[in-house]
Design a protein around this motif. Structure first.
Motif, PDB file in Angstrom:
ATOM      1  N   GLY A  27      -6.362  29.708  80.510  1.00  0.00           N
ATOM      2  CA  GLY A  27      -6.594  28.340  80.011  1.00  0.00           C
ATOM      3  C   GLY A  27      -7.426  28.308  78.744  1.00  0.00           C
ATOM      4  N   SER A  28      -7.888  29.476  78.299  1.00  0.00           N
ATOM      5  CA  SER A  28      -8.678  29.523  77.066  1.00  0.00           C
ATOM      6  C   SER A  28      -7.735  29.557  75.856  1.00  0.00           C
ATOM      7  N   ILE A  29      -7.825  28.528  75.034  1.00  0.00           N
ATOM      8  CA  ILE A  29      -6.955  28.454  73.848  1.00  0.00           C
ATOM      9  C   ILE A  29      -7.319  29.552  72.839  1.00  0.00           C
ATOM     10  N   PRO A  30      -8.626  29.831  72.610  1.00  0.00           N
ATOM     11  CA  PRO A  30      -8.950  30.947  71.706  1.00  0.00           C
ATOM     12  C   PRO A  30      -8.335  32.273  72.177  1.00  0.00           C
ATOM     13  N   CYS A  31      -8.365  32.521  73.491  1.00  0.00           N
ATOM     14  CA  CYS A  31      -7.768  33.773  74.005  1.00  0.00           C
ATOM     15  C   CYS A  31      -6.265  33.787  73.778  1.00  0.00           C
ATOM     16  N   TRP A  32      -5.663  32.650  74.023  1.00  0.00           N
ATOM     17  CA  TRP A  32      -4.190  32.565  73.906  1.00  0.00           C
ATOM     18  C   TRP A  32      -3.739  32.865  72.489  1.00  0.00           C
ATOM     19  N   ARG A  33      -4.468  32.349  71.478  1.00  0.00           N
ATOM     20  CA  ARG A  33      -4.018  32.604  70.099  1.00  0.00           C
ATOM     21  C   ARG A  33      -4.093  34.105  69.777  1.00  0.00           C
ATOM     22  N   VAL A  34      -5.082  34.778  70.334  1.00  0.00           N
ATOM     23  CA  VAL A  34      -5.193  36.227  70.119  1.00  0.00           C
ATOM     24  C   VAL A  34      -4.024  36.950  70.797  1.00  0.00           C
ATOM     25  N   SER A  94     -12.547  35.852  85.470  1.00  0.00           N
ATOM     26  CA  SER A  94     -12.588  34.582  86.191  1.00  0.00           C
ATOM     27  C   SER A  94     -13.776  33.763  85.685  1.00  0.00           C
ATOM     28  N   PHE A  95     -13.481  32.561  85.138  1.00  0.00           N
ATOM     29  CA  PHE A  95     -14.575  31.678  84.724  1.00  0.00           C
ATOM     30  C   PHE A  95     -15.339  31.194  85.950  1.00  0.00           C
ATOM     31  N   GLU A  96     -14.581  30.967  87.045  1.00  0.00           N
ATOM     32  CA  GLU A  96     -15.221  30.478  88.279  1.00  0.00           C
ATOM     33  C   GLU A  96     -16.310  31.426  88.742  1.00  0.00           C
ATOM     34  N   GLU A 116     -17.430  35.719  85.285  1.00  0.00           N
ATOM     35  CA  GLU A 116     -17.298  37.133  84.904  1.00  0.00           C
ATOM     36  C   GLU A 116     -17.516  37.370  83.414  1.00  0.00           C
ATOM     37  N   GLN A 117     -17.398  36.278  82.611  1.00  0.00           N
ATOM     38  CA  GLN A 117     -17.651  36.447  81.172  1.00  0.00           C
ATOM     39  C   GLN A 117     -19.121  36.775  80.896  1.00  0.00           C
ATOM     40  N   LYS A 118     -19.983  36.590  81.911  1.00  0.00           N
ATOM     41  CA  LYS A 118     -21.406  36.924  81.752  1.00  0.00           C
ATOM     42  C   LYS A 118     -21.725  38.310  82.335  1.00  0.00           C
ATOM     43  N   SER A 119     -20.701  39.055  82.726  1.00  0.00           N
ATOM     44  CA  SER A 119     -20.941  40.391  83.314  1.00  0.00           C
ATOM     45  C   SER A 119     -21.517  41.335  82.256  1.00  0.00           C
ATOM     46  N   ARG A 168     -22.620  36.678  73.428  1.00  0.00           N
ATOM     47  CA  ARG A 168     -22.509  35.248  73.744  1.00  0.00           C
ATOM     48  C   ARG A 168     -21.995  35.031  75.164  1.00  0.00           C
ATOM     49  N   GLY A 169     -21.473  36.107  75.787  1.00  0.00           N
ATOM     50  CA  GLY A 169     -20.942  35.963  77.144  1.00  0.00           C
ATOM     51  C   GLY A 169     -19.728  35.054  77.175  1.00  0.00           C
ATOM     52  N   GLN A 170     -18.870  35.238  76.179  1.00  0.00           N
ATOM     53  CA  GLN A 170     -17.663  34.408  76.079  1.00  0.00           C
ATOM     54  C   GLN A 170     -16.447  35.299  75.866  1.00  0.00           C
ATOM     55  N   VAL A 171     -15.295  34.694  76.132  1.00  0.00           N
ATOM     56  CA  VAL A 171     -14.027  35.341  75.786  1.00  0.00           C
ATOM     57  C   VAL A 171     -13.291  34.457  74.781  1.00  0.00           C
ATOM     58  N   PRO A 172     -12.446  35.043  73.916  1.00  0.00           N
ATOM     59  CA  PRO A 172     -12.058  36.436  73.925  1.00  0.00           C
ATOM     60  C   PRO A 172     -13.208  37.366  73.551  1.00  0.00           C
ATOM     61  N   ALA A 173     -13.158  38.568  74.152  1.00  0.00           N
ATOM     62  CA  ALA A 173     -13.991  39.687  73.714  1.00  0.00           C
ATOM     63  C   ALA A 173     -12.999  40.816  73.475  1.00  0.00           C
ATOM     64  N   VAL A 191     -14.583  42.893  67.735  1.00  0.00           N
ATOM     65  CA  VAL A 191     -14.466  41.566  67.083  1.00  0.00           C
ATOM     66  C   VAL A 191     -14.294  40.570  68.214  1.00  0.00           C
ATOM     67  N   ASN A 192     -15.028  39.477  68.151  1.00  0.00           N
ATOM     68  CA  ASN A 192     -14.968  38.543  69.266  1.00  0.00           C
ATOM     69  C   ASN A 192     -14.464  37.147  68.909  1.00  0.00           C
ATOM     70  N   GLU A 193     -14.793  36.658  67.748  1.00  0.00           N
ATOM     71  CA  GLU A 193     -14.308  35.317  67.402  1.00  0.00           C
ATOM     72  C   GLU A 193     -12.776  35.356  67.329  1.00  0.00           C
ATOM     73  N   SER A 194     -12.125  34.421  67.995  1.00  0.00           N
ATOM     74  CA  SER A 194     -10.659  34.507  68.105  1.00  0.00           C
ATOM     75  C   SER A 194      -9.964  34.530  66.743  1.00  0.00           C
ATOM     76  N   MET A 195     -10.431  33.701  65.815  1.00  0.00           N
ATOM     77  CA  MET A 195      -9.736  33.671  64.522  1.00  0.00           C
ATOM     78  C   MET A 195      -9.985  34.957  63.746  1.00  0.00           C
TER      79      MET A 195
HETATM   80  N1  LIG Z   1     -15.426  30.273  68.794  1.00  0.00           N
HETATM   81  C1  LIG Z   1     -15.040  31.109  69.903  1.00  0.00           C
HETATM   82  C2  LIG Z   1     -15.036  30.261  71.171  1.00  0.00           C
HETATM   83  C3  LIG Z   1     -15.046  31.100  72.410  1.00  0.00           C
HETATM   84  C4  LIG Z   1     -15.147  30.233  73.648  1.00  0.00           C
HETATM   85  O1  LIG Z   1     -15.573  29.065  73.588  1.00  0.00           O
HETATM   86  N2  LIG Z   1     -14.794  30.807  74.786  1.00  0.00           N
HETATM   87  C5  LIG Z   1     -14.831  30.057  76.021  1.00  0.00           C
HETATM   88  C6  LIG Z   1     -13.459  30.009  76.651  1.00  0.00           C
HETATM   89  S1  LIG Z   1     -12.381  29.050  75.672  1.00  0.00           S
HETATM   90  C7  LIG Z   1     -15.745  30.754  77.021  1.00  0.00           C
HETATM   91  O2  LIG Z   1     -15.771  31.956  77.100  1.00  0.00           O
HETATM   92  N3  LIG Z   1     -16.441  29.938  77.812  1.00  0.00           N
HETATM   93  C8  LIG Z   1     -17.279  30.414  78.886  1.00  0.00           C
HETATM   94  C9  LIG Z   1     -18.729  30.348  78.568  1.00  0.00           C
HETATM   95  O3  LIG Z   1     -19.119  29.904  77.467  1.00  0.00           O
HETATM   96  O4  LIG Z   1     -19.497  30.737  79.450  1.00  0.00           O
HETATM   97  C10 LIG Z   1     -13.662  31.709  69.604  1.00  0.00           C
HETATM   98  O5  LIG Z   1     -12.848  31.042  68.952  1.00  0.00           O
HETATM   99  O6  LIG Z   1     -13.411  32.846  70.004  1.00  0.00           O
END
Ligand SMILES: N[C@@H](CCC(=O)N[C@@H](CS)C(=O)NCC(=O)O)C(=O)O
Length: 226
Positions: free
Chosen positions: A12-19, A37-39, A42-45, A54-59, A67-71
């Motif tokens: 459901g993550s649009i940034p991940c999908w574009r990658v 799993s966001f539930e 796991e992004q904070k593992s 930042r504990g976010q995906v995409p990673a 490189v982590n920023e999707s764009m």
């Molecule tokens: N600017 C970042 C945004 C990344 C982002 O917001 N990731 C979200 C999923 S869409 C995420 O990991 N959220 C969980 C969190 O912040 O704990 C990118 O484009 O890669």
């Protein structure tokens, strides 16, 4: 070779999908795909925090390159594998400028849609702020005609910057899918966007990243009045 690539992604993550779209377009589909799993947060593992503090995906990791920023990942893939798969960024400077412009510009759609989605999703219905919601719906209702107009300049069968699929499409299609999941009446309100979406969403790269949990859940009717 993509076996030395790892993408951590969430459904459901649009940034991940574009990658994911760019990886398939660049013929790099055998990357290591790690669904988090966001539930379960796991992004904070530790495994992901080591790559993306930042504990976010995409990673994303390619050998020793992180490189982590999707764009940035999409641009990295295109630059590193320029002569492989679909050319996602044209050589011609003016066409390249247009693709970069539209690519980055898709963030406007996502910023407006996410503001609305997260307010409604995270707030109890009795606490919904109708003024805020009205403002966000108006913002989207003003944003989308720009895209309808961009597309209407090209003939049927075109992409968002002309005859070729580019980075801009890799970012636009998931954003439109997000709006459709929120029941935007796209066909009635934005016919060019609707026929573009119907055609491009069938593309194998787009299908490859379709959020698994979207396939068996109905979505939300948050945009039915746009
Ligand atoms: N600017 C970042 C945004 C990344 C982002 O917001 N990731 C979200 C999923 S869409 C995420 O990991 N959220 C969980 C969190 O912040 O704990 C990118 O484009 O890669």
């Amino acid at each position: 070779m993509s076996s030395d690539m790892t993408l951590y992604w969430g459904s459901g993550s649009i940034p991940c999908w574009r990658v994911m779209i760019c990886l398939v377009e660049k013929e790099l589909s055998d990357y290591n795909s790690k669904l988090v799993s966001f539930e379960k947060k796991e992004q904070k593992s530790d495994e992901i925090m080591k790559i993306n503090p930042r504990g976010q995906v995409p990673a994303f990791k390619h050998g020793n390159v992180v490189v982590n920023e999707s764009m940035a990942i999409c641009l990295y893939l295109e630059n590193t594998f320029k002569n492989q798969g679909t050319q996602l960024l044209p050589d011609d400077p003016s066409q390249q400028a247009l693709v970069l412009q539209r690519f980055m510009e898709t963030q406007n759609i996502m910023d407006k849609a996410k503001a609305l989605f997260f307010h409604r999703f995270r707030t109890k219905q009795e606490d919904w702020d109708q003024v805020y919601i009205g403002e966000k719906i108006k913002a989207l209702a003003e944003e989308l005609p720009l895209w309808e107009n961009y597309l209407s300049q090209y003939g049927e069968g075109s992409f968002i910057t002309g005859k070729d699929f580019t980075l801009a499409d890799a970012s636009l299609v998931p954003a439109l899918a997000y709006l459709m999941r929120m029941k935007l009446p796209m066909k009635e309100r934005f016919p060019c966007l609707a026929s573009y979406y119907e055609r491009v969403s069938d593309r194998p790269s787009v299908q490859s990243g379709w959020p698994p949990h979207w396939k068996d859940t109905p979505g939300y009717d948050y945009l039915k009045d746009v």
